[in-house]
Every structure is written in C-alpha cells, then in structure tokens.
Write a protein that holds these residues in place. Structure first.
Motif, PDB file in Angstrom:
ATOM      1  N   SER A  82      40.443  69.239  35.181  1.00  0.00           N
ATOM      2  CA  SER A  82      39.429  69.171  36.282  1.00  0.00           C
ATOM      3  C   SER A  82      38.905  68.081  36.645  1.00  0.00           C
ATOM      4  O   SER A  82      37.951  67.768  37.377  1.00  0.00           O
ATOM      5  N   TYR A  83      39.452  67.054  36.051  1.00  0.00           N
ATOM      6  CA  TYR A  83      38.845  65.531  36.280  1.00  0.00           C
ATOM      7  C   TYR A  83      39.122  64.967  37.674  1.00  0.00           C
ATOM      8  O   TYR A  83      40.165  65.301  38.336  1.00  0.00           O
ATOM      9  N   VAL A  84      38.006  64.450  38.444  1.00  0.00           N
ATOM     10  CA  VAL A  84      38.337  64.249  39.754  1.00  0.00           C
ATOM     11  C   VAL A  84      39.206  63.222  40.001  1.00  0.00           C
ATOM     12  O   VAL A  84      39.938  63.289  41.201  1.00  0.00           O
ATOM     13  N   GLY A  85      39.320  62.147  39.291  1.00  0.00           N
ATOM     14  CA  GLY A  85      40.637  61.350  39.179  1.00  0.00           C
ATOM     15  C   GLY A  85      41.935  61.806  38.831  1.00  0.00           C
ATOM     16  O   GLY A  85      42.745  60.681  38.575  1.00  0.00           O
ATOM     17  N   MET A  86      42.255  63.113  38.582  1.00  0.00           N
ATOM     18  CA  MET A  86      43.434  63.425  38.118  1.00  0.00           C
ATOM     19  C   MET A  86      44.703  62.939  38.678  1.00  0.00           C
ATOM     20  O   MET A  86      45.608  62.537  37.955  1.00  0.00           O
ATOM     21  N   ALA A  87      44.847  62.867  39.993  1.00  0.00           N
ATOM     22  CA  ALA A  87      45.986  62.686  40.840  1.00  0.00           C
ATOM     23  C   ALA A  87      46.337  60.933  40.393  1.00  0.00           C
ATOM     24  O   ALA A  87      47.391  60.651  40.200  1.00  0.00           O
ATOM     25  N   GLU A  88      45.203  60.112  40.332  1.00  0.00           N
ATOM     26  CA  GLU A  88      45.213  58.615  39.982  1.00  0.00           C
ATOM     27  C   GLU A  88      45.881  58.604  38.467  1.00  0.00           C
ATOM     28  O   GLU A  88      46.836  57.781  38.094  1.00  0.00           O
ATOM     29  N   LEU A  89      45.264  59.260  37.564  1.00  0.00           N
ATOM     30  CA  LEU A  89      45.574  59.366  36.346  1.00  0.00           C
ATOM     31  C   LEU A  89      46.922  59.923  36.123  1.00  0.00           C
ATOM     32  O   LEU A  89      47.721  58.976  35.551  1.00  0.00           O
ATOM     33  N   THR A  90      47.450  61.061  36.788  1.00  0.00           N
ATOM     34  CA  THR A  90      48.639  61.274  36.819  1.00  0.00           C
ATOM     35  C   THR A  90      49.555  60.279  37.186  1.00  0.00           C
ATOM     36  O   THR A  90      50.789  59.943  36.584  1.00  0.00           O
ATOM     37  N   ALA A  91      49.317  59.581  38.207  1.00  0.00           N
ATOM     38  CA  ALA A  91      50.334  58.463  38.909  1.00  0.00           C
ATOM     39  C   ALA A  91      50.309  57.401  37.897  1.00  0.00           C
ATOM     40  O   ALA A  91      51.641  56.824  37.827  1.00  0.00           O
ATOM     41  N   ALA A  92      49.320  57.069  37.348  1.00  0.00           N
ATOM     42  CA  ALA A  92      49.497  55.980  36.384  1.00  0.00           C
ATOM     43  C   ALA A  92      50.256  56.333  35.059  1.00  0.00           C
ATOM     44  O   ALA A  92      51.169  55.379  34.541  1.00  0.00           O
ATOM     45  N   LEU A  93      50.066  57.571  34.645  1.00  0.00           N
ATOM     46  CA  LEU A  93      51.007  58.005  33.443  1.00  0.00           C
ATOM     47  C   LEU A  93      52.465  57.917  33.711  1.00  0.00           C
ATOM     48  O   LEU A  93      53.349  57.512  33.142  1.00  0.00           O
ATOM     49  N   ARG A  94      52.770  58.378  34.938  1.00  0.00           N
ATOM     50  CA  ARG A  94      54.012  58.376  35.401  1.00  0.00           C
ATOM     51  C   ARG A  94      54.616  57.022  35.673  1.00  0.00           C
ATOM     52  O   ARG A  94      55.886  56.828  35.523  1.00  0.00           O
ATOM     53  N   GLN A  95      53.865  56.057  35.825  1.00  0.00           N
ATOM     54  CA  GLN A  95      54.213  54.664  36.060  1.00  0.00           C
ATOM     55  C   GLN A  95      54.368  54.120  34.613  1.00  0.00           C
ATOM     56  O   GLN A  95      54.769  52.973  34.565  1.00  0.00           O
ATOM     57  N   GLY A  96      53.962  54.579  33.568  1.00  0.00           N
ATOM     58  CA  GLY A  96      54.354  54.281  32.411  1.00  0.00           C
ATOM     59  C   GLY A  96      52.917  53.863  31.545  1.00  0.00           C
ATOM     60  O   GLY A  96      52.909  53.087  30.751  1.00  0.00           O
ATOM     61  N   MET A  97      51.784  54.059  32.008  1.00  0.00           N
ATOM     62  CA  MET A  97      50.597  53.754  31.384  1.00  0.00           C
ATOM     63  C   MET A  97      50.440  54.297  30.031  1.00  0.00           C
ATOM     64  O   MET A  97      51.019  55.632  29.737  1.00  0.00           O
ATOM     65  N   THR A  98      50.077  53.531  29.019  1.00  0.00           N
ATOM     66  CA  THR A  98      50.143  54.300  27.485  1.00  0.00           C
ATOM     67  C   THR A  98      48.662  54.811  27.321  1.00  0.00           C
ATOM     68  O   THR A  98      47.651  54.107  27.358  1.00  0.00           O
ATOM     69  N   PRO A  99      48.363  56.258  27.127  1.00  0.00           N
ATOM     70  CA  PRO A  99      47.024  56.434  26.513  1.00  0.00           C
ATOM     71  C   PRO A  99      46.713  55.984  25.111  1.00  0.00           C
ATOM     72  O   PRO A  99      47.546  55.871  24.318  1.00  0.00           O
ATOM     73  N   ILE A 100      45.387  55.372  25.250  1.00  0.00           N
ATOM     74  CA  ILE A 100      45.068  55.144  23.890  1.00  0.00           C
ATOM     75  C   ILE A 100      43.931  55.617  23.357  1.00  0.00           C
ATOM     76  O   ILE A 100      42.820  55.954  24.121  1.00  0.00           O
ATOM     77  N   VAL A 101      43.883  55.786  22.137  1.00  0.00           N
ATOM     78  CA  VAL A 101      42.711  56.583  21.351  1.00  0.00           C
ATOM     79  C   VAL A 101      42.242  55.684  20.443  1.00  0.00           C
ATOM     80  O   VAL A 101      42.818  55.269  19.689  1.00  0.00           O
ATOM     81  N   SER A 102      40.903  55.567  20.292  1.00  0.00           N
ATOM     82  CA  SER A 102      40.192  54.766  19.426  1.00  0.00           C
ATOM     83  C   SER A 102      39.117  55.482  18.774  1.00  0.00           C
ATOM     84  O   SER A 102      38.652  55.921  19.182  1.00  0.00           O
ATOM     85  N   TYR A 103      38.718  54.831  17.595  1.00  0.00           N
ATOM     86  CA  TYR A 103      37.841  55.327  16.672  1.00  0.00           C
ATOM     87  C   TYR A 103      37.006  54.428  16.265  1.00  0.00           C
ATOM     88  O   TYR A 103      37.544  53.314  15.668  1.00  0.00           O
ATOM     89  N   TRP A 104      35.523  54.162  16.652  1.00  0.00           N
ATOM     90  CA  TRP A 104      34.803  53.149  16.134  1.00  0.00           C
ATOM     91  C   TRP A 104      33.404  53.567  16.015  1.00  0.00           C
ATOM     92  O   TRP A 104      33.081  54.764  16.610  1.00  0.00           O
ATOM     93  N   SER A 105      32.422  53.039  15.304  1.00  0.00           N
ATOM     94  CA  SER A 105      31.115  53.551  15.139  1.00  0.00           C
ATOM     95  C   SER A 105      30.360  52.336  15.206  1.00  0.00           C
ATOM     96  O   SER A 105      30.465  51.229  15.416  1.00  0.00           O
TER      97      SER A 105
END
Length: 80
Positions: free
Chosen positions: A12-35
């Motif tokens: 339900s993210y407002v920018g879902m269309a933009e996020l989807t387009a970026a992922l389709r173009q090859g954007m790599t999701p990054i998960v980081s963990y820090w404190s």
C-alpha cells in the motif's frame, strides 16, 4: 541475543508504481543492519506516539544478524 520478528509490506506504499519500475529496471534491494544511540528520529515514538521505540540502546544490539525468507515477488502474477 534473542529472536525478533520483523515484518513489512509495501503493497500500500504510495510510491509503489515508481518502486516497481525501478526494480524492473534492475535496482537492487539493499538491507542493512546497524545500531546507534541516536536513532529515535527514525524509529522513536514520533509526534503521534505510535513508533516502536521509547529509547535507543546500541549496546543491546547483537554484532551480527541473519536475514532469511526474504523475497521480491512479481505482484502482477500473484493477483490472478
């Protein structure tokens, strides 16, 4: 350390269309963990008092974390 269940969804993210387009173009999701002892700006109670953390304690964080069961799925195929 101990287990900590974390779950999120961007369906339900407002920018879902933009996020989807970026992922389709090859954007790599990054998960980081820090404190840090200065993170309440991000995960503190906030002005509505609904945020998850009342205080920061970086010493309570483990030195490492494992992410598993993580997936980026094609929602177009799941809808049918």
């Amino acid at each position: 350390g101990h287990t900590c269940q974390v779950s999120t969804s961007v369906d339900s993210y407002v920018g879902m269309a933009e996020l989807t387009a970026a992922l389709r173009q090859g954007m790599t999701p990054i998960v980081s963990y820090w404190s840090s002892d200065d993170m309440l700006w991000m995960d503190g109670k906030g002005s509505d008092g609904q945020g998850p953390c009342a205080r920061d304690d970086s010493a309570a964080c483990s030195k490492s974390v494992k992410f598993y069961g993580f997936a980026v799925e094609d929602n177009d195929k799941k809808a049918g």
